[in-house]
Write a protein that holds these residues in place. Structure first.
Motif, mmCIF file in Angstrom:
data_model
loop_
_atom_site.group_PDB
_atom_site.id
_atom_site.type_symbol
_atom_site.label_atom_id
_atom_site.label_comp_id
_atom_site.label_asym_id
_atom_site.label_seq_id
_atom_site.Cartn_x
_atom_site.Cartn_y
_atom_site.Cartn_z
ATOM 1 N N ASP A 105 1.276 -1.014 -0.049
ATOM 2 C CA ASP A 105 -0.092 0.251 0.031
ATOM 3 C C ASP A 105 0.229 1.550 -0.838
ATOM 4 O O ASP A 105 1.734 1.132 0.021
ATOM 5 N N GLY A 106 0.729 1.947 -0.494
ATOM 6 C CA GLY A 106 1.030 3.751 -1.189
ATOM 7 C C GLY A 106 0.759 3.940 -2.052
ATOM 8 O O GLY A 106 -0.500 4.675 -2.282
ATOM 9 N N HIS A 107 1.996 5.182 -2.623
ATOM 10 C CA HIS A 107 2.146 5.936 -4.052
ATOM 11 C C HIS A 107 2.443 5.562 -5.203
ATOM 12 O O HIS A 107 3.863 5.564 -4.308
ATOM 13 N N PHE A 108 2.602 4.813 -5.742
ATOM 14 C CA PHE A 108 3.385 4.287 -6.453
ATOM 15 C C PHE A 108 3.494 4.468 -8.222
ATOM 16 O O PHE A 108 1.723 4.727 -8.703
ATOM 17 N N GLN A 109 4.211 4.655 -9.017
ATOM 18 C CA GLN A 109 4.268 5.115 -10.023
ATOM 19 C C GLN A 109 4.595 4.157 -11.267
ATOM 20 O O GLN A 109 5.545 2.667 -10.529
ATOM 21 N N LEU A 110 3.298 3.429 -12.026
ATOM 22 C CA LEU A 110 3.567 2.094 -12.072
ATOM 23 C C LEU A 110 4.074 2.862 -13.742
ATOM 24 O O LEU A 110 4.663 3.145 -14.075
ATOM 25 N N THR A 111 4.373 1.132 -14.384
ATOM 26 C CA THR A 111 5.688 1.211 -15.359
ATOM 27 C C THR A 111 5.006 2.015 -16.848
ATOM 28 O O THR A 111 5.487 2.438 -17.761
ATOM 29 N N SER A 112 3.718 1.630 -16.285
ATOM 30 C CA SER A 112 3.289 2.454 -17.536
ATOM 31 C C SER A 112 2.928 4.258 -17.410
ATOM 32 O O SER A 112 2.142 4.205 -18.655
ATOM 33 N N GLY A 113 3.259 4.111 -15.911
ATOM 34 C CA GLY A 113 3.704 6.541 -16.055
ATOM 35 C C GLY A 113 2.449 6.519 -15.102
ATOM 36 O O GLY A 113 2.407 7.158 -14.553
ATOM 37 N N LYS A 114 0.851 5.538 -14.896
ATOM 38 C CA LYS A 114 0.064 5.609 -13.701
ATOM 39 C C LYS A 114 0.421 5.585 -12.744
ATOM 40 O O LYS A 114 1.603 4.639 -12.295
ATOM 41 N N HIS A 115 -0.668 6.282 -11.521
ATOM 42 C CA HIS A 115 -0.567 5.994 -10.359
ATOM 43 C C HIS A 115 -1.229 4.966 -9.547
ATOM 44 O O HIS A 115 -2.740 4.633 -9.986
ATOM 45 N N SER A 116 -1.267 4.348 -8.348
ATOM 46 C CA SER A 116 -1.838 4.132 -8.046
ATOM 47 C C SER A 116 -1.774 3.505 -6.005
ATOM 48 O O SER A 116 -0.289 3.861 -5.935
ATOM 49 N N ALA A 117 -2.610 3.358 -5.759
ATOM 50 C CA ALA A 117 -2.679 2.929 -4.011
ATOM 51 C C ALA A 117 -2.152 1.834 -3.527
ATOM 52 O O ALA A 117 -1.748 1.877 -2.672
ATOM 53 N N LYS A 118 -2.010 0.448 -4.400
ATOM 54 C CA LYS A 118 -1.568 -0.353 -4.225
ATOM 55 C C LYS A 118 -0.349 -1.025 -5.277
ATOM 56 O O LYS A 118 -0.567 -0.844 -6.629
ATOM 57 N N TYR A 119 0.261 -1.903 -4.790
ATOM 58 C CA TYR A 119 1.232 -2.203 -5.999
ATOM 59 C C TYR A 119 1.342 -3.989 -5.141
ATOM 60 O O TYR A 119 1.627 -4.391 -4.556
ATOM 61 N N PRO B 191 -1.313 13.183 -13.387
ATOM 62 C CA PRO B 191 -2.314 15.282 -12.514
ATOM 63 C C PRO B 191 -3.745 14.991 -12.375
ATOM 64 O O PRO B 191 -4.401 16.022 -12.415
ATOM 65 N N HIS B 192 -4.215 13.558 -12.171
ATOM 66 C CA HIS B 192 -5.621 14.102 -12.060
ATOM 67 C C HIS B 192 -5.688 12.766 -11.221
ATOM 68 O O HIS B 192 -6.852 11.675 -10.385
ATOM 69 N N CYS B 193 -4.161 12.101 -10.284
ATOM 70 C CA CYS B 193 -3.813 11.587 -8.961
ATOM 71 C C CYS B 193 -3.908 11.872 -7.759
ATOM 72 O O CYS B 193 -3.925 13.105 -7.208
ATOM 73 N N PRO B 194 -5.344 11.244 -7.375
ATOM 74 C CA PRO B 194 -6.033 11.783 -5.551
ATOM 75 C C PRO B 194 -4.697 11.540 -4.733
ATOM 76 O O PRO B 194 -4.273 12.914 -4.162
ATOM 77 N N LEU B 195 -3.901 10.741 -4.488
ATOM 78 C CA LEU B 195 -3.009 10.430 -4.051
ATOM 79 C C LEU B 195 -1.957 11.974 -4.120
ATOM 80 O O LEU B 195 -0.845 12.091 -3.256
ATOM 81 N N CYS B 196 -1.139 12.640 -5.654
ATOM 82 C CA CYS B 196 -0.490 13.439 -5.959
ATOM 83 C C CYS B 196 -1.587 14.407 -5.371
ATOM 84 O O CYS B 196 -0.432 15.463 -4.601
ATOM 85 N N ALA B 197 -2.542 14.887 -5.226
ATOM 86 C CA ALA B 197 -3.194 16.017 -4.282
ATOM 87 C C ALA B 197 -2.894 15.806 -3.071
ATOM 88 O O ALA B 197 -3.454 17.363 -2.519
ATOM 89 N N GLU B 198 -2.842 14.481 -2.305
ATOM 90 C CA GLU B 198 -2.780 14.942 -1.272
ATOM 91 C C GLU B 198 -1.315 14.180 -0.662
ATOM 92 O O GLU B 198 -1.333 14.565 0.526
ATOM 93 N N LYS B 199 -0.602 14.513 -2.012
ATOM 94 C CA LYS B 199 1.131 14.534 -1.494
ATOM 95 C C LYS B 199 1.444 14.193 -0.521
ATOM 96 O O LYS B 199 2.360 13.624 0.054
ATOM 97 N N MET B 200 1.200 12.763 -1.527
ATOM 98 C CA MET B 200 1.442 11.141 -0.590
ATOM 99 C C MET B 200 3.199 11.798 -1.426
ATOM 100 O O MET B 200 3.170 11.133 -2.783
ATOM 101 N N PRO B 201 4.366 10.561 -0.718
ATOM 102 C CA PRO B 201 5.396 10.409 -1.283
ATOM 103 C C PRO B 201 5.440 9.540 -2.532
ATOM 104 O O PRO B 201 4.226 8.747 -2.101
ATOM 105 N N LEU B 202 5.761 9.162 -3.934
ATOM 106 C CA LEU B 202 5.541 8.473 -5.138
ATOM 107 C C LEU B 202 7.283 7.757 -4.983
ATOM 108 O O LEU B 202 8.148 8.112 -4.590
ATOM 109 N N THR B 203 6.376 6.216 -4.901
ATOM 110 C CA THR B 203 7.414 6.044 -4.842
ATOM 111 C C THR B 203 7.729 4.852 -6.663
ATOM 112 O O THR B 203 6.321 4.224 -7.127
#
Length: 190
Positions: free
Chosen positions: A22-36, A176-188
Protein backbone atom coordinates in the motif's frame (compact mmCIF):
# COMPACT_ATOMS: atom_id res chain seq x y z
CA UNK A 1 -16.98 -18.44 -15.22
CA UNK A 2 -14.40 -16.98 -12.87
CA UNK A 3 -13.76 -18.42 -9.47
CA UNK A 4 -11.65 -17.04 -6.67
CA UNK A 5 -10.08 -18.47 -3.56
CA UNK A 6 -10.94 -17.24 -0.09
CA UNK A 7 -9.48 -13.74 -0.46
CA UNK A 8 -8.28 -13.21 3.10
CA UNK A 9 -6.03 -16.28 2.97
CA UNK A 10 -4.44 -15.33 -0.35
CA UNK A 11 -4.15 -11.69 0.61
CA UNK A 12 -2.54 -12.63 3.93
CA UNK A 13 0.03 -14.81 2.14
CA UNK A 14 0.87 -11.96 -0.25
CA UNK A 15 1.16 -9.42 2.55
CA UNK A 16 3.31 -11.83 4.61
CA UNK A 17 5.64 -12.04 1.61
CA UNK A 18 5.61 -8.23 1.31
CA UNK A 19 4.32 -8.71 -2.25
CA UNK A 20 1.12 -6.65 -1.83
CA UNK A 21 2.02 -3.09 -0.91
CA UNK A 22 0.00 0.00 0.00
CA UNK A 23 1.23 3.53 -0.72
CA UNK A 24 1.61 5.74 -3.79
CA UNK A 25 3.24 4.04 -6.75
CA UNK A 26 4.15 5.04 -10.29
CA UNK A 27 3.60 1.95 -12.41
CA UNK A 28 5.62 1.07 -15.51
CA UNK A 29 2.70 2.45 -17.56
CA UNK A 30 3.35 5.86 -15.96
CA UNK A 31 0.01 5.76 -14.16
CA UNK A 32 -0.25 6.05 -10.37
CA UNK A 33 -1.86 3.56 -7.97
CA UNK A 34 -2.44 3.17 -4.23
CA UNK A 35 -1.54 -0.55 -4.34
CA UNK A 36 1.31 -2.39 -5.97
CA UNK A 37 1.94 -6.09 -6.48
CA UNK A 38 5.65 -6.98 -6.44
CA UNK A 39 5.37 -10.56 -7.65
CA UNK A 40 9.06 -11.31 -7.28
CA UNK A 41 8.81 -10.69 -3.53
CA UNK A 42 6.34 -13.58 -3.47
CA UNK A 43 8.36 -15.81 -5.78
CA UNK A 44 11.40 -15.56 -3.51
CA UNK A 45 9.36 -17.19 -0.73
CA UNK A 46 8.69 -20.88 -1.46
CA UNK A 47 6.28 -21.42 1.46
CA UNK A 48 3.85 -18.69 0.39
CA UNK A 49 4.27 -19.51 -3.31
CA UNK A 50 3.51 -23.18 -2.67
CA UNK A 51 0.42 -22.32 -0.60
CA UNK A 52 -1.00 -20.17 -3.42
CA UNK A 53 -0.09 -22.77 -6.06
CA UNK A 54 -1.85 -25.39 -3.92
CA UNK A 55 -5.05 -23.30 -4.18
CA UNK A 56 -4.73 -23.45 -7.97
CA UNK A 57 -3.96 -27.18 -7.97
CA UNK A 58 -6.96 -27.98 -5.78
CA UNK A 59 -9.25 -25.99 -8.07
CA UNK A 60 -7.73 -27.51 -11.22
CA UNK A 61 -8.14 -31.17 -10.20
CA UNK A 62 -11.77 -31.17 -11.37
CA UNK A 63 -10.62 -30.02 -14.85
CA UNK A 64 -8.43 -33.14 -15.22
CA UNK A 65 -5.44 -31.39 -16.81
CA UNK A 66 -2.67 -33.52 -18.26
CA UNK A 67 -0.07 -30.76 -18.58
CA UNK A 68 0.58 -27.32 -17.05
CA UNK A 69 1.94 -24.43 -19.14
CA UNK A 70 2.90 -20.86 -18.35
CA UNK A 71 4.63 -17.89 -19.94
CA UNK A 72 8.17 -16.80 -19.18
CA UNK A 73 9.26 -15.33 -16.64
CA UNK A 74 7.16 -15.53 -13.46
CA UNK A 75 4.84 -18.08 -15.05
CA UNK A 76 7.64 -20.65 -15.21
CA UNK A 77 7.83 -20.91 -11.43
CA UNK A 78 4.04 -21.04 -11.02
CA UNK A 79 3.66 -23.59 -13.82
CA UNK A 80 6.33 -25.81 -12.31
CA UNK A 81 4.91 -25.68 -8.79
CA UNK A 82 1.30 -26.30 -9.85
CA UNK A 83 2.45 -29.19 -12.05
CA UNK A 84 4.50 -30.63 -9.17
CA UNK A 85 1.48 -30.50 -6.88
CA UNK A 86 -0.71 -32.19 -9.53
CA UNK A 87 1.97 -34.75 -10.46
CA UNK A 88 2.11 -33.47 -14.05
CA UNK A 89 4.64 -32.21 -16.56
CA UNK A 90 5.30 -28.46 -16.84
CA UNK A 91 6.33 -26.45 -19.91
CA UNK A 92 6.63 -22.77 -20.73
CA UNK A 93 6.08 -20.56 -23.76
CA UNK A 94 8.74 -18.01 -24.68
CA UNK A 95 8.31 -14.63 -26.35
CA UNK A 96 9.06 -14.51 -30.05
CA UNK A 97 10.90 -11.62 -31.69
CA UNK A 98 7.99 -10.96 -34.04
CA UNK A 99 5.43 -11.08 -31.23
CA UNK A 100 3.46 -13.86 -29.62
CA UNK A 101 4.82 -16.88 -27.80
CA UNK A 102 5.79 -20.42 -28.69
CA UNK A 103 6.86 -23.59 -26.96
CA UNK A 104 10.50 -24.16 -27.82
CA UNK A 105 13.36 -26.27 -26.37
CA UNK A 106 11.69 -29.47 -27.61
CA UNK A 107 8.50 -29.00 -25.56
CA UNK A 108 5.56 -30.92 -27.02
CA UNK A 109 1.83 -31.10 -26.51
CA UNK A 110 0.01 -34.19 -27.72
CA UNK A 111 -3.05 -33.70 -29.94
CA UNK A 112 -5.99 -33.06 -27.60
CA UNK A 113 -3.82 -33.04 -24.45
CA UNK A 114 -5.64 -31.09 -21.69
CA UNK A 115 -3.50 -28.09 -20.72
CA UNK A 116 -3.91 -25.88 -17.67
CA UNK A 117 -2.46 -22.44 -18.39
CA UNK A 118 -1.16 -20.59 -15.33
CA UNK A 119 0.51 -17.25 -14.69
CA UNK A 120 1.49 -15.10 -11.74
CA UNK A 121 -0.23 -11.70 -12.13
CA UNK A 122 -2.97 -11.00 -14.66
CA UNK A 123 -3.02 -7.35 -15.72
CA UNK A 124 -4.12 -7.16 -19.36
CA UNK A 125 -4.24 -10.89 -20.16
CA UNK A 126 -1.81 -10.55 -23.06
CA UNK A 127 0.68 -13.18 -21.85
CA UNK A 128 -2.09 -15.66 -21.04
CA UNK A 129 -3.72 -15.16 -24.46
CA UNK A 130 -0.36 -15.77 -26.14
CA UNK A 131 0.10 -19.04 -24.22
CA UNK A 132 -3.46 -20.09 -25.09
CA UNK A 133 -2.68 -19.46 -28.75
CA UNK A 134 0.57 -21.45 -28.50
CA UNK A 135 -1.32 -24.38 -26.89
CA UNK A 136 -3.92 -24.33 -29.67
CA UNK A 137 -1.19 -24.04 -32.33
CA UNK A 138 0.15 -27.37 -31.05
CA UNK A 139 -3.40 -28.82 -31.09
CA UNK A 140 -3.68 -29.01 -27.32
CA UNK A 141 -7.01 -28.57 -25.54
CA UNK A 142 -7.16 -25.74 -23.00
CA UNK A 143 -8.62 -27.11 -19.76
CA UNK A 144 -8.61 -23.77 -17.93
CA UNK A 145 -6.64 -20.72 -16.85
CA UNK A 146 -5.47 -19.89 -13.33
CA UNK A 147 -3.47 -17.01 -11.88
CA UNK A 148 -2.15 -16.04 -8.49
CA UNK A 149 -3.47 -12.48 -8.73
CA UNK A 150 -6.15 -11.06 -11.03
CA UNK A 151 -5.68 -7.28 -11.24
CA UNK A 152 -8.68 -6.88 -13.60
CA UNK A 153 -11.24 -6.96 -10.80
CA UNK A 154 -12.74 -10.17 -12.19
CA UNK A 155 -13.28 -8.81 -15.70
CA UNK A 156 -10.99 -11.28 -17.49
CA UNK A 157 -12.67 -13.78 -19.81
CA UNK A 158 -10.70 -16.38 -21.71
CA UNK A 159 -13.68 -18.52 -22.73
CA UNK A 160 -12.55 -21.36 -20.44
CA UNK A 161 -12.83 -21.99 -16.69
CA UNK A 162 -10.85 -19.32 -14.82
CA UNK A 163 -9.52 -19.13 -11.27
CA UNK A 164 -7.63 -16.50 -9.30
CA UNK A 165 -6.21 -16.92 -5.80
CA UNK A 166 -6.89 -13.21 -5.26
CA UNK A 167 -8.91 -10.77 -7.35
CA UNK A 168 -8.10 -7.11 -6.98
CA UNK A 169 -9.65 -4.05 -8.55
CA UNK A 170 -6.67 -1.73 -8.63
CA UNK A 171 -7.61 1.66 -10.04
CA UNK A 172 -4.81 3.68 -11.57
CA UNK A 173 -4.66 7.35 -12.44
CA UNK A 174 -2.90 9.64 -14.85
CA UNK A 175 -0.52 11.80 -12.78
CA UNK A 176 -2.48 15.07 -13.24
CA UNK A 177 -5.66 13.36 -11.93
CA UNK A 178 -4.10 11.30 -9.14
CA UNK A 179 -5.79 11.82 -5.75
CA UNK A 180 -2.61 10.59 -4.03
CA UNK A 181 -0.59 13.36 -5.69
CA UNK A 182 -3.24 15.85 -4.57
CA UNK A 183 -2.70 14.60 -0.99
CA UNK A 184 1.09 15.04 -1.48
CA UNK A 185 1.81 11.38 -0.65
CA UNK A 186 5.42 10.38 -1.41
CA UNK A 187 5.69 8.62 -4.79
CA UNK A 188 7.53 5.33 -5.28
CA UNK A 189 8.58 4.56 -8.84
CA UNK A 190 8.31 0.82 -9.56
Amino acid sequence: MAEAAEPNGAERLLRDATALLDGHFQLTSGKHSAKYVEKFRLLERPVQTEALCRMIAQWAQALRPQLVAGPTTGGIIISYEVARLLGLRSIFAESLNGGGRAFQRGFTIAHGERVLVVDDVLTTGGSVREVLSAVRDMEGAVAGVAVLIDRTGGKADFGVPFFACLTLDLPSYEAPHCPLCAEKMPLTVT
